[in-house]
Design an enzyme around this catalytic site. Sequence first.
Site, PDB file in Angstrom:
ATOM      1  CB  SER A 177      -0.959  -0.036   1.189  1.00 16.58           C
ATOM      2  OG  SER A 177      -1.981   0.932   1.053  1.00 16.58           O
ATOM      3  CG  ASP A 259      -6.427  -2.954  -3.886  1.00 18.68           C
ATOM      4  OD1 ASP A 259      -7.022  -1.959  -3.413  1.00 18.68           O
ATOM      5  OD2 ASP A 259      -5.194  -3.099  -3.810  1.00 18.68           O
ATOM      6  CG  HIS A 291      -5.816  -2.150  -0.121  1.00 17.64           C
ATOM      7  ND1 HIS A 291      -4.953  -1.942  -1.171  1.00 17.64           N
ATOM      8  CD2 HIS A 291      -5.317  -1.422   0.921  1.00 17.64           C
ATOM      9  CE1 HIS A 291      -3.988  -1.118  -0.800  1.00 17.64           C
ATOM     10  NE2 HIS A 291      -4.174  -0.790   0.466  1.00 17.64           N
TER      11      HIS A 291
END
Length: 330
Positions: A177, A259, A291
């Site tokens: 991320s 995601d 995600h």
Amino acid sequence: MAQNLTHLRFPLPFLIICLYISSTAGKAQNFYPFFKVDTDGTIHRYQAAKFVPSSYNPETGVQSKDVTILPEQNVSARLYLPKISGKNQKFPLLIYIHGGGFCTGSASSPMYDSYLHKLTAESNAVAVSIDYRLAPEHPIPACYDDSWAVMKWVEQGTEPWLKEHADFSRVFLAGDSAGANIAHNMMDRASEESHFLPSIVGMILVDPYFGNDKPDTLWTYLCPKTTGIYDPRFNPAAHPRLLSKLNCSKILVCTAGKDFLRDRAWTYYETLKKSGWKGEVGIKEIEGEDHVFHLYNQTSEKAKVLMKSVVDFLVYDDSSQQVNLGFKVL
């Protein structure tokens, strides 16, 4: 210290809406589930931080310890050492950067500590997990500056575990991320600075938090001096010339089918592939997952599939074996 949301899950549409709630300057602003800001600038975080101490795992033989890098800025790293079976045994060196929207998370959170223990055991690599200062109390680029300071500290190679057991000819960068965003920027900076000595073989970007040519309220608030939607730090795909200069031999991009950042990962991959970069790039997509699912459910079968792809990437040095690594090279 950093707050994190390791035990909370939120519906994706709700998260997207909340992240884009922001009012004009001087008024209260809300970035739920991360933090809110009062009209006087006071920051309130929604979730208290959780931390676990460094430890030794008798089942895997992995041990960890914390090292302070910049005491005046509270910048540190948690080191992981795999089981040692021989004298002067050397392992690949993995520099890992945690995610959390640039504003949450910690190398010592239960979620990341558990994941790095597993990754160290399965890859048989020495890992350095970076703890950087969090926004908005420390606006971007603090996270980049802190991560670079740790990389320069790693370069010195004087820390006993690194000096005795790290193979500085096999160095990897990785992150998830926002951590993947930071990892890319560290690779970009290391590529520009010819005096950076370690040989960075490859980079792993899991569910990278990159821009997509549209305004991003969270990034804009956390990085008040951003140059806009084409800021190369946030939208590297807008700068293929810079991508072409990344100084490593292979990159693995990972994403998940559900995601909301999926398309951005694919854009980065496609742009890198067409940029003229001379390395090998692969992409791994896990269907039906959201995600960073692999952090929240680390024992799931699909998390194990992703772990195997990451481990294989770290283990195999011969680029001719890329097709066997469990990810698509398109």
